[in-house]
Design a protein around this motif. Structure first.
Motif, mmCIF file in Angstrom:
data_model
loop_
_atom_site.group_PDB
_atom_site.id
_atom_site.type_symbol
_atom_site.label_atom_id
_atom_site.label_comp_id
_atom_site.label_asym_id
_atom_site.label_seq_id
_atom_site.Cartn_x
_atom_site.Cartn_y
_atom_site.Cartn_z
ATOM 1 N N GLY A 192 26.646 47.594 53.723
ATOM 2 C CA GLY A 192 26.834 46.314 54.421
ATOM 3 C C GLY A 192 25.921 45.529 54.123
ATOM 4 N N HIS A 193 25.888 45.819 52.738
ATOM 5 C CA HIS A 193 24.281 44.727 52.078
ATOM 6 C C HIS A 193 25.158 42.880 51.285
ATOM 7 N N PRO A 194 25.175 42.119 51.314
ATOM 8 C CA PRO A 194 26.330 41.194 51.078
ATOM 9 C C PRO A 194 26.005 41.053 49.367
ATOM 10 N N ILE A 195 25.313 40.997 48.711
ATOM 11 C CA ILE A 195 25.446 40.881 46.551
ATOM 12 C C ILE A 195 26.039 42.294 47.146
ATOM 13 N N VAL A 196 26.240 43.560 46.573
ATOM 14 C CA VAL A 196 26.973 44.502 46.277
ATOM 15 C C VAL A 196 29.008 44.487 47.117
ATOM 16 N N ASN A 197 28.181 43.529 48.192
ATOM 17 C CA ASN A 197 30.531 43.648 48.653
ATOM 18 C C ASN A 197 30.611 42.218 48.150
ATOM 19 N N ILE A 198 29.773 41.224 47.646
ATOM 20 C CA ILE A 198 29.875 40.239 47.380
ATOM 21 C C ILE A 198 31.296 40.194 45.688
ATOM 22 N N VAL A 199 29.749 40.868 45.449
ATOM 23 C CA VAL A 199 30.000 40.574 43.465
ATOM 24 C C VAL A 199 30.869 41.609 43.446
ATOM 25 N N ILE A 200 31.323 43.056 43.289
ATOM 26 C CA ILE A 200 31.816 44.305 43.142
ATOM 27 C C ILE A 200 33.578 43.898 43.239
ATOM 28 N N PRO A 201 33.596 43.394 43.939
ATOM 29 C CA PRO A 201 34.519 43.050 44.738
ATOM 30 C C PRO A 201 35.260 41.614 43.314
ATOM 31 N N VAL A 202 34.120 40.720 43.134
ATOM 32 C CA VAL A 202 35.017 39.647 43.000
ATOM 33 C C VAL A 202 34.920 40.165 41.458
ATOM 34 N N ILE A 203 34.507 40.866 40.965
ATOM 35 C CA ILE A 203 34.533 41.248 39.612
ATOM 36 C C ILE A 203 36.090 42.066 39.561
ATOM 37 N N PHE A 204 36.235 42.904 39.807
ATOM 38 C CA PHE A 204 37.317 43.605 40.518
ATOM 39 C C PHE A 204 38.518 43.039 40.524
ATOM 40 N N ILE A 205 38.345 41.642 41.095
ATOM 41 C CA ILE A 205 39.472 40.744 41.599
ATOM 42 C C ILE A 205 39.771 40.138 40.365
ATOM 43 N N LEU A 206 39.273 39.606 39.533
ATOM 44 C CA LEU A 206 38.970 38.599 38.637
ATOM 45 C C LEU A 206 39.821 39.673 37.626
ATOM 46 N N GLY A 207 39.016 40.833 37.492
ATOM 47 C CA GLY A 207 39.187 41.524 36.186
ATOM 48 C C GLY A 207 41.519 42.598 36.565
ATOM 49 N N GLY A 208 41.665 42.420 37.887
ATOM 50 C CA GLY A 208 42.382 42.448 38.134
ATOM 51 C C GLY A 208 43.565 41.599 38.376
ATOM 52 N N LEU A 209 42.947 39.972 38.391
ATOM 53 C CA LEU A 209 44.369 39.389 37.736
ATOM 54 C C LEU A 209 44.836 38.813 36.992
ATOM 55 N N GLY A 210 44.197 39.110 35.904
ATOM 56 C CA GLY A 210 44.921 39.453 34.665
ATOM 57 C C GLY A 210 44.640 38.092 33.468
ATOM 58 N N PHE A 211 43.594 38.677 32.704
ATOM 59 C CA PHE A 211 43.556 37.354 31.472
ATOM 60 C C PHE A 211 43.781 36.066 31.471
ATOM 61 N N ILE A 212 45.474 36.370 31.356
ATOM 62 C CA ILE A 212 46.556 34.945 31.117
ATOM 63 C C ILE A 212 45.930 33.960 32.237
ATOM 64 N N VAL A 213 45.751 34.663 33.874
ATOM 65 C CA VAL A 213 45.816 33.965 34.997
ATOM 66 C C VAL A 213 44.781 33.203 35.448
ATOM 67 N N VAL A 214 43.033 34.010 34.710
ATOM 68 C CA VAL A 214 41.895 33.652 34.783
ATOM 69 C C VAL A 214 41.982 32.513 33.945
ATOM 70 N N GLY A 215 42.330 32.400 32.323
ATOM 71 C CA GLY A 215 42.675 31.765 31.502
ATOM 72 C C GLY A 215 43.191 30.679 31.855
ATOM 73 N N ASP A 216 44.110 30.455 32.602
ATOM 74 C CA ASP A 216 45.469 29.938 33.547
ATOM 75 C C ASP A 216 44.571 28.615 33.968
ATOM 76 N N ILE A 217 43.211 28.385 35.063
ATOM 77 C CA ILE A 217 42.845 28.657 35.672
ATOM 78 C C ILE A 217 41.813 27.735 35.095
ATOM 79 N N TYR A 218 41.205 28.185 33.697
ATOM 80 C CA TYR A 218 40.107 27.691 33.397
ATOM 81 C C TYR A 218 40.616 26.113 32.380
ATOM 82 N N GLN A 219 41.883 26.966 32.376
ATOM 83 C CA GLN A 219 42.628 25.674 31.309
ATOM 84 C C GLN A 219 42.942 23.989 32.235
ATOM 85 N N LYS A 220 43.437 24.971 33.453
ATOM 86 C CA LYS A 220 44.420 23.396 34.136
ATOM 87 C C LYS A 220 43.301 23.447 35.323
ATOM 88 N N ARG A 221 43.244 23.643 36.308
ATOM 89 C CA ARG A 221 41.845 23.748 36.650
ATOM 90 C C ARG A 221 42.968 22.804 38.488
#
Length: 447
Positions: A192-221
């Motif tokens: 039930g810890h907010p930080i762990v339940n937010i940080v861990i999922p956000v990190i592995f969601i970003l890793g699981g999206l793919g680097f092309i998608v993350v880079g595309d979001i950063y460039q296009k916005r």
């Protein structure tokens, strides 16, 4: 005699092996080296044999997370550092590090290296591969540093300065979708810890999206400027996260072995976490072995889908599922092409995803069948372990430790195939050959 790195590159270029085969050899070599390092007395507290070291190394390099021993208790600080390094190498891709190293040494990246890098990054083009490798490294470094800093706010007050290493380890494990944890119950202490339940999922969601998608979001916005791949990944990921979280909550809300004893807030956090983690992350905040069979099937389905291409995740990939659904809709609408977000997809894309999905399903079913021949256990438990291994997820219902040598070898093979197999398959899907002979059209009856 002065050693010139360029000579090594030239010798490497003379190899007459297809890029997927070279990539397989790279992964096998690092698994063996990792196993030998983990087998050293300095790496463990005397409870790890060569078989356990090999299994752990395979799990780390393939960023799966299935283990035979408690990582935090069985391995020393050195052993944990070796595991973290293997996770990083396996998650970001061995060739990504090789290209960065060659660039740092001033050695030009030749065609053989580019071909292997293309397979490692699951690309169909040779253009901008070195740039993509640098983007991958930068994105990973930024995400892992920020994640470790935030997790340190939780671990340092509880474990002292040793909590810094725990924050770093879990940040690396999360971004690479590895699922390795330093605690016997994974992250259940912080259900039930907010930080762990937010940080861990956000990190592995970003890793699981793919680097092309993350880079595309950063460039296009801007949504309308994003590529079709990015739009499908974001939409598909959002739907799968919402579906998994809602369904897990509904199915497990009163289960006394999972969500039942928790408060309402903890139930919501756990439903969110367990709905996201099957996307090849492998962490858990509840007892996975206590889930209902219906929830287990839901989790297995999410594990098979996995994350995105050019990501640290496994599975058949979200875009593959999207194309399959689009093809199904197009069939019932009697359309010859697929349409999504103002773009069209041809028959080639459909053939590719059909090949990848068919091979993946056959491999999973074969793995389950062979495992059942050798081990008479609960079907759902064994199927769950094999699916988790193939999807490089790492979630377990406690069956992995009960398997004998043959069963463990099957799980290791599934982890390796789940990580390297799709890359090798991608090579053949990207290689076209014109047919020399054409045959008259025939007809078969379907349905």
């Amino acid at each position: 005699m002065v050693f010139r790195p360029s000579k090594l590159v030239k010798r490497f270029a003379t190899l007459r092996m297809p890029p997927p085969a070279v990539l397989v050899l790279f992964y096998l070599a690092f698994i063996i080296v990792g196993a030998l390092l983990l087998w050293l007395p300095i790496s463990h507290h005397g409870e790890i044999g060569l078989g356990e070291a090999l299994f752990t190394s395979t799990s780390a390099v393939t960023v799966t997370g299935l283990v035979l021993a408690d990582t935090g208790a069985a391995f020393t600080g050195f052993g944990q550092a070796v595991i973290a390094a293997l996770i990083q190498l396996g998650g970001l891709g061995l060739m990504t590090f090789a290209v960065l190293l060659l660039g740092a040494l001033g050695i030009p990246v030749g065609m053989p290296q580019r071909l292997i890098l293309r397979e490692d990054l699951n690309q169909t083009s040779l253009s901008n591969l070195t740039y993509l490798a640098r983007i991958i490294f930068i994105i990973a470094l930024v995400c892992e540093v920020i994640g470790a800093a935030l997790l340190a706010l939780v671990f340092v007050p509880e474990f002292g300065w040793h909590g810094i290493w725990q924050a770093v380890f879990h940040s690396i494990s999360a971004f690479n979708n590895a699922g390795f944890a330093l605690y016997p119950d994974s992250l259940s202490q912080w259900v039930g810890h907010p930080i762990v339940n937010i940080v861990i999922p956000v990190i592995f969601i970003l890793g699981g999206l793919g680097f092309i998608v993350v880079g595309d979001i950063y460039q296009k916005r801007q949504w309308r400027k994003l590529t079709l791949h990015s739009k499908l990944m974001l939409l598909g990921t959002g739907i799968l996260i919402a579906w998994g979280s809602i369904m897990f909550g509904l199915l497990e809300w009163t289960n006394p072995n999972t969500l039942g004893p928790l408060s309402t807030g903890e139930k919501l956090w756990a439903s969110w976490f367990q709905g996201v983690t099957p996307r090849t992350a492998g962490f858990n905040t509840i007892d996975t072995g206590g889930m209902h069979d219906s929830t287990t099937m839901l989790t297995m389905t999410l594990m098979l889908v996995g994350g995105g291409s050019t990501s640290t995740a496994g599975g058949i990939k979200v875009t593959t599922l999207c194309v399959l659904l689009l093809a199904t809709v197009a069939f019932f609408r009697r359309q010859t092409t697929l349409h999504a977000f103002g773009r069209s997809l041809g028959v080639d894309e459909v053939m590719k995803v059909l090949a990848l999905t068919t091979i993946s399903m056959l491999l999973v079913l074969t793995g389950i069948f062979v495992t059942l021949i050798n081990h008479d256990g609960e079907f759902i438990d064994l199927a769950f372990e094999v699916t988790s291994a193939f999807g490089t997820v790492g979630l377990s219902r406690g069956t992995t430790g009960e398997l004998d040598g043959i069963g463990r070898a099957i799980i290791m093979a599934m982890m390796f195939i789940g990580r390297v197999g799709p890359l090798a398959i991608g090579f053949f899907l990207a290689t076209r050959s014109a047919p020399r002979v054409k045959y008259p059209a025939g007809q078969i009856y379907l349905g």
